[in-house]
Write a protein that holds these residues in place. Sequence first.
Motif, PDB file in Angstrom:
ATOM      1  N   TYR A   1       0.645   4.625   3.289  1.00 33.13           N
ATOM      2  CA  TYR A   1       1.683   3.900   2.548  1.00 33.13           C
ATOM      3  C   TYR A   1       1.064   2.610   2.025  1.00 33.13           C
ATOM      4  O   TYR A   1      -0.038   2.207   2.444  1.00 33.13           O
ATOM      5  CB  TYR A   1       2.902   3.619   3.426  1.00 33.13           C
ATOM      6  CG  TYR A   1       2.646   2.761   4.645  1.00 33.13           C
ATOM      7  CD1 TYR A   1       2.897   1.387   4.626  1.00 33.13           C
ATOM      8  CD2 TYR A   1       2.161   3.325   5.825  1.00 33.13           C
ATOM      9  CE1 TYR A   1       2.664   0.602   5.747  1.00 33.13           C
ATOM     10  CE2 TYR A   1       1.933   2.546   6.955  1.00 33.13           C
ATOM     11  CZ  TYR A   1       2.188   1.179   6.900  1.00 33.13           C
ATOM     12  OH  TYR A   1       1.960   0.405   8.011  1.00 33.13           O
ATOM     13  N   LEU A   2       1.745   1.964   1.088  1.00 38.89           N
ATOM     14  CA  LEU A   2       1.251   0.727   0.490  1.00 38.89           C
ATOM     15  C   LEU A   2       1.892  -0.453   1.201  1.00 38.89           C
ATOM     16  O   LEU A   2       3.122  -0.538   1.284  1.00 38.89           O
ATOM     17  CB  LEU A   2       1.589   0.708  -1.001  1.00 38.89           C
ATOM     18  CG  LEU A   2       1.118  -0.514  -1.798  1.00 38.89           C
ATOM     19  CD1 LEU A   2      -0.409  -0.594  -1.812  1.00 38.89           C
ATOM     20  CD2 LEU A   2       1.658  -0.445  -3.232  1.00 38.89           C
TER      21      LEU A   2
ATOM     22  N   LEU B   1      -3.575   0.260   0.897  1.00 37.70           N
ATOM     23  CA  LEU B   1      -3.163   1.536   1.462  1.00 37.70           C
ATOM     24  C   LEU B   1      -3.469   1.553   2.953  1.00 37.70           C
ATOM     25  O   LEU B   1      -4.613   1.324   3.368  1.00 37.70           O
ATOM     26  CB  LEU B   1      -3.878   2.691   0.754  1.00 37.70           C
ATOM     27  CG  LEU B   1      -3.481   2.909  -0.709  1.00 37.70           C
ATOM     28  CD1 LEU B   1      -4.375   3.951  -1.360  1.00 37.70           C
ATOM     29  CD2 LEU B   1      -2.019   3.305  -0.833  1.00 37.70           C
TER      30      LEU B   1
ATOM     31  N   PRO C   1       2.449   5.590  -3.465  1.00 34.52           N
ATOM     32  CA  PRO C   1       1.598   4.459  -3.065  1.00 34.52           C
ATOM     33  C   PRO C   1       0.277   4.405  -3.834  1.00 34.52           C
ATOM     34  O   PRO C   1      -0.229   3.316  -4.134  1.00 34.52           O
ATOM     35  CB  PRO C   1       1.371   4.721  -1.568  1.00 34.52           C
ATOM     36  CG  PRO C   1       2.576   5.483  -1.134  1.00 34.52           C
ATOM     37  CD  PRO C   1       2.882   6.393  -2.301  1.00 34.52           C
TER      38      PRO C   1
ATOM     39  N   SER D   1       4.626  -3.484  -1.784  1.00 36.15           N
ATOM     40  CA  SER D   1       4.664  -2.425  -0.775  1.00 36.15           C
ATOM     41  C   SER D   1       5.455  -1.236  -1.280  1.00 36.15           C
ATOM     42  O   SER D   1       6.351  -1.374  -2.113  1.00 36.15           O
ATOM     43  CB  SER D   1       5.274  -2.943   0.536  1.00 36.15           C
ATOM     44  OG  SER D   1       6.635  -3.271   0.362  1.00 36.15           O
ATOM     45  N   CYS D   2       5.099  -0.053  -0.772  1.00 37.42           N
ATOM     46  CA  CYS D   2       5.801   1.176  -1.130  1.00 37.42           C
ATOM     47  C   CYS D   2       5.644   2.164   0.026  1.00 37.42           C
ATOM     48  O   CYS D   2       4.526   2.555   0.363  1.00 37.42           O
ATOM     49  CB  CYS D   2       5.250   1.778  -2.423  1.00 37.42           C
ATOM     50  SG  CYS D   2       6.027   3.335  -2.897  1.00 37.42           S
TER      51      CYS D   2
END
Length: 377
Positions: free
Chosen positions: A192-193, A198, A229, A240-241
Amino acid sequence: MAKHPVVVYGASGYTGMLIMDWLIDQDIPFTAVARNAKRTQDMMAQRVVRLESANYEVIEAEHNVDSLVNAFRGAKVVCNTVGPFFNFGLTAVEAALTAGCHYLDTTGEQHYIRQVREQFGEQFRQAGLLVSPSNAYMYTFAEIAAELALETPGIDALETATLTRGPRGAGAGVSVGSTATIFEGYRQDACYLWEKKLVPHEKHASFNIASPDFLQPVFALPWGGTSLPVYFVHDPRVRSCVSCVGFYDNNAMQMVHALGQKWDAEYANLPREQQDAVLKQLVDSTTPAMPPRERTSLHRTVDFAIGRGQLSAVRATVHGITPYIATGAIQTAAAIKLLDGETAEVGLASGSQAFGHRYLLGFLEQRGLARATVAQL
């Protein structure tokens, strides 16, 4: 050599034939490429809508760079559906680059997309060509929702969920290729970001998604991390993602989760050849044949993005139907833009980055495949 502007590679597969449905609908000539021309022609005759009115050809090719270059050369756009892309995607990417074609595919396999960026992104950019994995229901719908959320000023953190429904039963309504991709994901890291980097998910991470669209929470998984991401990692708007995927049938998702745990406990340290045999057995036991065509009464989807900033929050939702049929529409929408020379990006880019999320959403909405809503929170 292709005599038509669009190549569909993997033409005898479930998704490939749905792409051809939409190309025919838009009156776009195409070249169908597969390993067995007769089998492909027979399958197309059974399953491709309005084939009798299509302008097309069928070409045989082996899955190696030289054979695929010969099949792709002369076209402008390659639509690739041959997966799992962990195993087969890079060969088709290299062939498309060598043949001078834009490249689209249907995967959300994060590790593969990162490989495409590292190995071929700059070469495609220098050639003035687009290389765009993940033009499919999964995860174009979620990315459209994310982009709608980002239209609110100040949003810089995203959480997305892809929630889909199909007939009950293991593997029902899921193509053989998709099932193979699910199980191949056990061998890959999912990221995930977070703060523009990452970061790997914890092993066996899961989510319980509470959505107003459902009475009960939906059990969801990182699903390899998804493509989002990777596509947002260099986007200055996004810090963020975190993305996840769930089926309405919680039992099915919990079975996949349990298989992932079993994989780590029993198979992760086996030689690759033995792992391959285990994966083949899993795929064969859960998806023995090509599924029937989707039904709008059964195959429904909810994709949403919750976006947050320091003092703002928004929820963008895309309701949809028939995700595989929608994938064919997304591929065709992308091909139309590329044939017209209208792409905002070359090199590696998502469909929303290359063509605009509003264009893709409009294409889907006009055909009754999606509807979007945005609510400030």
